[in-house]
Design an enzyme around this catalytic site. Structure first.
Site, PDB file in Angstrom:
ATOM      1  N   LYS A 113     -39.731 117.282  32.523  1.00  0.00           N
ATOM      2  CA  LYS A 113     -40.640 117.136  33.813  1.00  0.00           C
ATOM      3  C   LYS A 113     -40.045 116.394  35.011  1.00  0.00           C
ATOM      4  O   LYS A 113     -40.420 116.670  36.066  1.00  0.00           O
ATOM      5  CB  LYS A 113     -42.101 116.506  33.380  1.00  0.00           C
ATOM      6  CG  LYS A 113     -42.671 117.372  32.293  1.00  0.00           C
ATOM      7  CD  LYS A 113     -43.208 118.404  33.121  1.00  0.00           C
ATOM      8  CE  LYS A 113     -44.098 119.690  32.393  1.00  0.00           C
ATOM      9  NZ  LYS A 113     -43.715 120.142  31.273  1.00  0.00           N
ATOM     10  N   LYS A 195     -38.589 134.488  25.837  1.00  0.00           N
ATOM     11  CA  LYS A 195     -39.891 134.608  25.235  1.00  0.00           C
ATOM     12  C   LYS A 195     -40.810 135.053  26.231  1.00  0.00           C
ATOM     13  O   LYS A 195     -40.713 134.525  27.571  1.00  0.00           O
ATOM     14  CB  LYS A 195     -40.555 133.744  24.363  1.00  0.00           C
ATOM     15  CG  LYS A 195     -40.648 132.241  25.031  1.00  0.00           C
ATOM     16  CD  LYS A 195     -41.175 131.364  23.987  1.00  0.00           C
ATOM     17  CE  LYS A 195     -41.757 130.248  25.083  1.00  0.00           C
ATOM     18  NZ  LYS A 195     -42.960 129.609  24.289  1.00  0.00           N
ATOM     19  N   LYS A 198     -46.115 131.940  30.130  1.00  0.00           N
ATOM     20  CA  LYS A 198     -46.996 131.910  31.273  1.00  0.00           C
ATOM     21  C   LYS A 198     -46.246 131.687  32.653  1.00  0.00           C
ATOM     22  O   LYS A 198     -46.298 132.223  33.698  1.00  0.00           O
ATOM     23  CB  LYS A 198     -47.893 130.555  31.079  1.00  0.00           C
ATOM     24  CG  LYS A 198     -48.925 130.382  30.003  1.00  0.00           C
ATOM     25  CD  LYS A 198     -49.666 129.186  30.302  1.00  0.00           C
ATOM     26  CE  LYS A 198     -50.276 128.956  28.841  1.00  0.00           C
ATOM     27  NZ  LYS A 198     -49.707 127.856  28.121  1.00  0.00           N
TER      28      LYS A 198
HETATM   29  P1  ADP Z   1     -46.133 129.245  27.423  1.00  0.00           P
HETATM   30  O1  ADP Z   1     -44.881 129.140  27.143  1.00  0.00           O
HETATM   31  O2  ADP Z   1     -46.703 130.382  27.722  1.00  0.00           O
HETATM   32  O3  ADP Z   1     -46.617 127.905  28.177  1.00  0.00           O
HETATM   33  P2  ADP Z   1     -47.128 127.187  25.374  1.00  0.00           P
HETATM   34  O4  ADP Z   1     -45.960 126.586  25.418  1.00  0.00           O
HETATM   35  O5  ADP Z   1     -48.479 126.615  26.043  1.00  0.00           O
HETATM   36  O6  ADP Z   1     -47.053 128.735  25.952  1.00  0.00           O
HETATM   37  O7  ADP Z   1     -47.570 127.818  23.963  1.00  0.00           O
HETATM   38  C1  ADP Z   1     -48.917 127.641  23.518  1.00  0.00           C
HETATM   39  C2  ADP Z   1     -48.908 128.204  21.898  1.00  0.00           C
HETATM   40  O8  ADP Z   1     -48.458 129.568  22.051  1.00  0.00           O
HETATM   41  C3  ADP Z   1     -47.750 127.560  21.220  1.00  0.00           C
HETATM   42  O9  ADP Z   1     -48.028 127.584  19.824  1.00  0.00           O
HETATM   43  C4  ADP Z   1     -46.623 128.465  21.110  1.00  0.00           C
HETATM   44  O10 ADP Z   1     -45.794 128.620  19.793  1.00  0.00           O
HETATM   45  C5  ADP Z   1     -47.256 129.956  21.425  1.00  0.00           C
HETATM   46  N1  ADP Z   1     -46.440 130.815  21.946  1.00  0.00           N
HETATM   47  C6  ADP Z   1     -45.964 130.942  23.465  1.00  0.00           C
HETATM   48  N2  ADP Z   1     -45.324 131.875  23.742  1.00  0.00           N
HETATM   49  C7  ADP Z   1     -45.227 132.540  22.594  1.00  0.00           C
HETATM   50  C8  ADP Z   1     -44.358 133.806  22.497  1.00  0.00           C
HETATM   51  N3  ADP Z   1     -43.625 134.536  23.589  1.00  0.00           N
HETATM   52  N4  ADP Z   1     -44.256 134.360  21.214  1.00  0.00           N
HETATM   53  C9  ADP Z   1     -44.917 133.651  20.313  1.00  0.00           C
HETATM   54  N5  ADP Z   1     -45.787 132.413  20.441  1.00  0.00           N
HETATM   55  C10 ADP Z   1     -45.588 132.078  21.579  1.00  0.00           C
END
Ligand code: ADP
Ligand code: TRP
Length: 331
Positions: A113, A195, A198
């Site tokens: 961050k 992956k 968001k």
């Molecule tokens: P992002 O990467 O979209 O910001 P977060 O880090 O807030 O998502 O993740 C929230 C939840 O969703 C976590 O438990 C994470 O393991 C799961 N998650 C996020 N992206 C994926 C993905 N592409 N495949 C599987 N699980 C995911």
């Protein structure tokens, strides 16, 4: 026997996507009968990176609505908003005295961050892991379903709990990261690069709020190639990902047909994507529509949020009474 306590939090910093659904929310839904579940929207955490609270309010409502639309039952679990539970802030204050500046500065997410927002290195960012520990310990949760990136935070939560117990008496149990089921699904971005997330390119991520045409458009643009030339070839990552999605949202016979086509080198990726697009539209549409209905139904949304806060505060204040007693703060 009383059920084990499970807790997890989602930061309301963007639209929820298919990766969140299959990696997190689907598991929450499966856990709601077996465990005593607390799921919350981490809006205090979001303030450390997203100070615009006008947008935050919408996001909080959307995350609650989408979780219910995905199958979380507010009568079975405590589904709440972090800022509705002031007990968390009090525990956070006590835990701050057990957290050392050096270890907080060394946390990977803090260092990330600092790099990402050098103009706003606020104290909330530094103490993020302490607030997260308070979120968990306030309900004395044992299992915390989270992704790998959160393991360091959980280790810190265990350290803070142990230090508290050592100093004031055995009150706070040690929480562990938890995977529900064996198959941990990872949904790749539609262009096959990393992956789905968001913060990734919006066209490569399928959001639960996407409309039918947008879903079709994104899937038709997903990366493919000219197809295998040898029978039973290994699939490249981006093709494997299309099959992963097919496995999750289509029926078995559709999957079998395209597997056979791939193995026999007769696959037509245009047809594969058209089929996946229709099955994905049918998968996402009811979730999107239900979420929109809930989000537009302010009395219902408010009832869900109040009900969650009440359950969460009952559990939180019970822990806080013990904590205050142990700390001799019960004058
Ligand atoms: P992002 O990467 O979209 O910001 P977060 O880090 O807030 O998502 O993740 C929230 C939840 O969703 C976590 O438990 C994470 O393991 C799961 N998650 C996020 N992206 C994926 C993905 N592409 N495949 C599987 N699980 C995911
Ligand atoms: N830090 C988590 C994330 O970024 C969100 C979160 C906040 C959380 N408090 C929590 C997760 C407590 C599990 C338990 O995804």
């Amino acid at each position: 026997m009383s059920k084990e306590v499970v807790l997890s939090g989602i930061r309301p910093t963007g639209f929820l996507h298919l990766g969140n659904y299959f990696g997190a929310m689907r598991n929450y839904v499966r856990m709601q009968d077996e465990y005593n579940c607390y799921f919350f929207v981490a809006n205090w955490h979001a303030l450390t990176t997203h100070p615009d609270t006008r947008e935050l309010q919408n996001s909080v409502h959307r995350v609650i609505a989408e979780n219910v639309a995905c199958g979380l039952d507010p009568d079975k679990v405590a589904l709440y908003v972090q800022s509705d539970v002031p007990e968390i802030a009090e525990l956070y204050l006590y835990l701050n005295t057990m957290a050392y500046k050096g270890e907080l500065e060394k946390t990977t997410t803090f260092k990330d961050k600092v790099r990402q927002q050098p103009e706003n290195v606020n104290a909330g960012l530094l103490t993020y892991p302490v607030l997260m520990a308070a979120d968990i310990l306030i309900h004395r949760a044992l299992k915390v379903p989270v992704g790998k990136d959160q393991e360091q935070h959980l280790e810190m939560a265990r350290n803070f709990a142990e230090r508290f117990n050592h100093r004031y008496g055995d009150i706070l149990p040690s929480p562990q990261a938890f995977n529900f089921g064996n198959e941990l699904v990872k949904i790749m971005s539609l262009d096959g690069n990393g992956k789905m997330s968001k913060s990734e390119n919006q066209m490569n991520t399928l959001f639960l709020a996407d409309n039918d045409d947008l879903i079709r458009k994104k899937i038709m643009k997903a990366k493919t190639d000219s197809g295998p030339t040898e029978a039973n070839s290994v699939k490249p990552d981006y093709i494997e990902n299309i099959f992963t999605l097919l496995k999750l949202v289509s029926n078995e016979s559709v999957l079998q047909k395209f597997e056979a086509d791939f193995n026999g080198c007769s696959i037509r990726y245009g047809d594969l994507k058209k089929q996946l697009a229709e099955d994905m539209v049918n998968f996402i549409r009811p979730i999107r529509e239900k979420a929109a209905d809930i989000q537009n139904n302010k009395p219902l949304l408010s009832k869900i949020i109040h009900q969650g806060a009440e359950k969460a505060r009952a559990s939180a204040s019970a822990t806080l009474t013990e904590v205050r007693k142990a700390m001799r703060l019960n004058y």
